[in-house]
Scaffold this motif. Structure first.
Motif, PDB file in Angstrom:
ATOM      1  N   UNK A  63      36.531  18.074 -18.963  1.00 19.13           N
ATOM      2  CA  UNK A  63      37.077  16.764 -19.318  1.00 19.13           C
ATOM      3  C   UNK A  63      36.888  15.795 -18.151  1.00 19.13           C
ATOM      4  N   UNK A  64      37.113  16.260 -16.944  1.00 15.84           N
ATOM      5  CA  UNK A  64      36.917  15.429 -15.747  1.00 15.84           C
ATOM      6  C   UNK A  64      35.448  15.007 -15.627  1.00 15.84           C
ATOM      7  N   UNK A  65      34.523  15.942 -15.864  1.00 20.07           N
ATOM      8  CA  UNK A  65      33.091  15.610 -15.820  1.00 20.07           C
ATOM      9  C   UNK A  65      32.719  14.614 -16.918  1.00 20.07           C
ATOM     10  N   UNK A  66      33.268  14.795 -18.104  1.00 16.45           N
ATOM     11  CA  UNK A  66      32.960  13.899 -19.218  1.00 16.45           C
ATOM     12  C   UNK A  66      33.516  12.499 -18.981  1.00 16.45           C
ATOM     13  N   UNK A  67      34.655  12.410 -18.318  1.00 14.90           N
ATOM     14  CA  UNK A  67      35.285  11.117 -18.065  1.00 14.90           C
ATOM     15  C   UNK A  67      34.522  10.303 -17.030  1.00 14.90           C
ATOM     16  N   UNK A  68      33.758  10.969 -16.167  1.00 15.47           N
ATOM     17  CA  UNK A  68      33.004  10.275 -15.115  1.00 15.47           C
ATOM     18  C   UNK A  68      31.586  10.829 -15.079  1.00 15.47           C
ATOM     19  N   UNK A  69      30.807  10.517 -16.113  1.00 14.85           N
ATOM     20  CA  UNK A  69      29.478  11.116 -16.244  1.00 14.85           C
ATOM     21  C   UNK A  69      28.372  10.306 -15.568  1.00 14.85           C
ATOM     22  N   UNK A  70      28.725   9.236 -14.872  1.00 13.31           N
ATOM     23  CA  UNK A  70      27.705   8.393 -14.244  1.00 13.31           C
ATOM     24  C   UNK A  70      27.111   9.029 -12.991  1.00 13.31           C
ATOM     25  N   UNK A  71      27.788  10.013 -12.450  1.00  8.41           N
ATOM     26  CA  UNK A  71      27.320  10.642 -11.203  1.00  8.41           C
ATOM     27  C   UNK A  71      27.775  12.093 -11.187  1.00  8.41           C
ATOM     28  N   UNK A  72      27.112  12.906 -10.382  1.00 11.88           N
ATOM     29  CA  UNK A  72      27.603  14.289 -10.272  1.00 11.88           C
ATOM     30  C   UNK A  72      28.920  14.309  -9.505  1.00 11.88           C
ATOM     31  N   UNK A  73      29.787  15.215  -9.887  1.00 16.75           N
ATOM     32  CA  UNK A  73      31.067  15.368  -9.204  1.00 16.75           C
ATOM     33  C   UNK A  73      31.065  16.688  -8.449  1.00 16.75           C
ATOM     34  N   UNK A  74      31.674  16.694  -7.281  1.00 13.18           N
ATOM     35  CA  UNK A  74      31.738  17.919  -6.498  1.00 13.18           C
ATOM     36  C   UNK A  74      32.852  18.809  -7.017  1.00 13.18           C
ATOM     37  N   UNK A  75      32.710  20.078  -6.766  1.00 13.49           N
ATOM     38  CA  UNK A  75      33.739  21.042  -7.134  1.00 13.49           C
ATOM     39  C   UNK A  75      35.043  20.696  -6.408  1.00 13.49           C
ATOM     40  N   UNK A  76      34.929  20.293  -5.152  1.00  8.59           N
ATOM     41  CA  UNK A  76      36.113  19.915  -4.380  1.00  8.59           C
ATOM     42  C   UNK A  76      36.809  18.721  -5.011  1.00  8.59           C
ATOM     43  N   UNK A  77      36.037  17.731  -5.443  1.00 12.95           N
ATOM     44  CA  UNK A  77      36.605  16.538  -6.055  1.00 12.95           C
ATOM     45  C   UNK A  77      37.319  16.842  -7.356  1.00 12.95           C
ATOM     46  N   UNK A  78      36.706  17.688  -8.181  1.00 16.54           N
ATOM     47  CA  UNK A  78      37.316  18.068  -9.455  1.00 16.54           C
ATOM     48  C   UNK A  78      38.581  18.881  -9.204  1.00 16.54           C
ATOM     49  N   UNK A  79      38.501  19.820  -8.270  1.00 21.65           N
ATOM     50  CA  UNK A  79      39.672  20.645  -7.938  1.00 21.65           C
ATOM     51  C   UNK A  79      40.828  19.771  -7.472  1.00 21.65           C
ATOM     52  N   UNK A  80      40.538  18.790  -6.645  1.00 24.56           N
ATOM     53  CA  UNK A  80      41.566  17.893  -6.146  1.00 24.56           C
ATOM     54  C   UNK A  80      42.131  17.010  -7.261  1.00 24.56           C
ATOM     55  N   UNK A  81      41.259  16.437  -8.072  1.00 23.63           N
ATOM     56  CA  UNK A  81      41.695  15.536  -9.143  1.00 23.63           C
ATOM     57  C   UNK A  81      42.547  16.256 -10.185  1.00 23.63           C
ATOM     58  N   UNK A  82      42.246  17.522 -10.434  1.00 19.21           N
ATOM     59  CA  UNK A  82      42.949  18.274 -11.476  1.00 19.21           C
ATOM     60  C   UNK A  82      43.961  19.274 -10.926  1.00 19.21           C
ATOM     61  N   UNK A  83      44.142  19.280  -9.610  1.00 16.78           N
ATOM     62  CA  UNK A  83      45.082  20.202  -8.968  1.00 16.78           C
ATOM     63  C   UNK A  83      44.803  21.654  -9.371  1.00 16.78           C
ATOM     64  N   UNK A  84      43.529  22.038  -9.176  1.00 16.53           N
ATOM     65  CA  UNK A  84      43.057  23.388  -9.489  1.00 16.53           C
ATOM     66  C   UNK A  84      42.652  24.054  -8.175  1.00 16.53           C
ATOM     67  N   UNK A  85      42.988  25.307  -7.960  1.00 12.99           N
ATOM     68  CA  UNK A  85      42.545  25.996  -6.735  1.00 12.99           C
ATOM     69  C   UNK A  85      41.013  26.002  -6.636  1.00 12.99           C
ATOM     70  N   UNK A  86      40.503  25.496  -5.514  1.00 17.05           N
ATOM     71  CA  UNK A  86      39.063  25.338  -5.319  1.00 17.05           C
ATOM     72  C   UNK A  86      38.290  26.642  -5.510  1.00 17.05           C
TER      73      UNK A  86
END
Length: 163
Positions: free
Chosen positions: A15-38
């Motif tokens: 969902x995070x990737x779909x919401x911001x599909x204009x650029x690649x997102x880092x695993x660290x960025x997604x983990x931080x945005x969604x409060x998921x253990x990296x």
């Protein structure tokens, strides 16, 4: 019914990737945005990449992209990609169960539960979740009623269990 952390994290990451599909997102960025253990998210991405649901790009401009049109990716598909079988009972598929005596109809109930969950999660796409997340929580009740119908619940499926 229990949904694994792995399935939850996988859906949230897509969902995070779909919401911001204009650029690649880092695993660290997604983990931080969604409060998921990296560290856990990295293993989730490995499964998602194998299923073709994400693609990765190395380098300083690298990260993850959604692998297909998010409108064509259902939540059920994501869950199956990271957890294997959609629903199991003690490791067995509901369609393989048979119980003796008074409990003989119980496997029918488990099959009905699986069908209901598959129906809801199979109709729900990553694109819908991303769009609804971007719009806020105003449509959460509408989203639930569209998927299940007014007044629906798993209990509504139980009359379909043969007598």
């Amino acid at each position: 019914m229990q949904i694994s952390a792995k399935a939850d994290y996988a859906v949230r990451a897509l969902v995070e990737l779909a919401a911001d599909s204009a650029r690649p997102l880092t695993c660290e960025g997604i983990a931080s945005a969604q409060d998921i253990p990296f560290r856990f998210l990295k293993s989730v991405f490995r499964d998602l990449r194998q299923a073709g649901l994400v693609r990765s790009q190395r380098g300083c401009e690298g990260g993850y992209w959604i692998g297909r049109d998010p409108a064509a990716i259902s939540v059920a598909e994501v869950m199956t990609a990271v957890d294997g079988e959609f629903l199991t009972l003690r490791g067995a598929r509901p369609d393989t169960l048979a119980y003796p005596g008074a409990a003989r109809r119980l496997p029918d109930l488990w099959r009905a539960v699986e069908a209901a969950a598959q129906s809801v999660l199979g109709r729900t796409t990553i694109a819908e979740l991303a769009a609804e997340g971007a719009a806020g929580t105003e449509g959460a009740e509408d989203m639930a009623s569209q998927r299940t119908g007014p007044g629906s619940s798993v209990r509504d499926v139980s009359p379909a269990v043969p007598a």
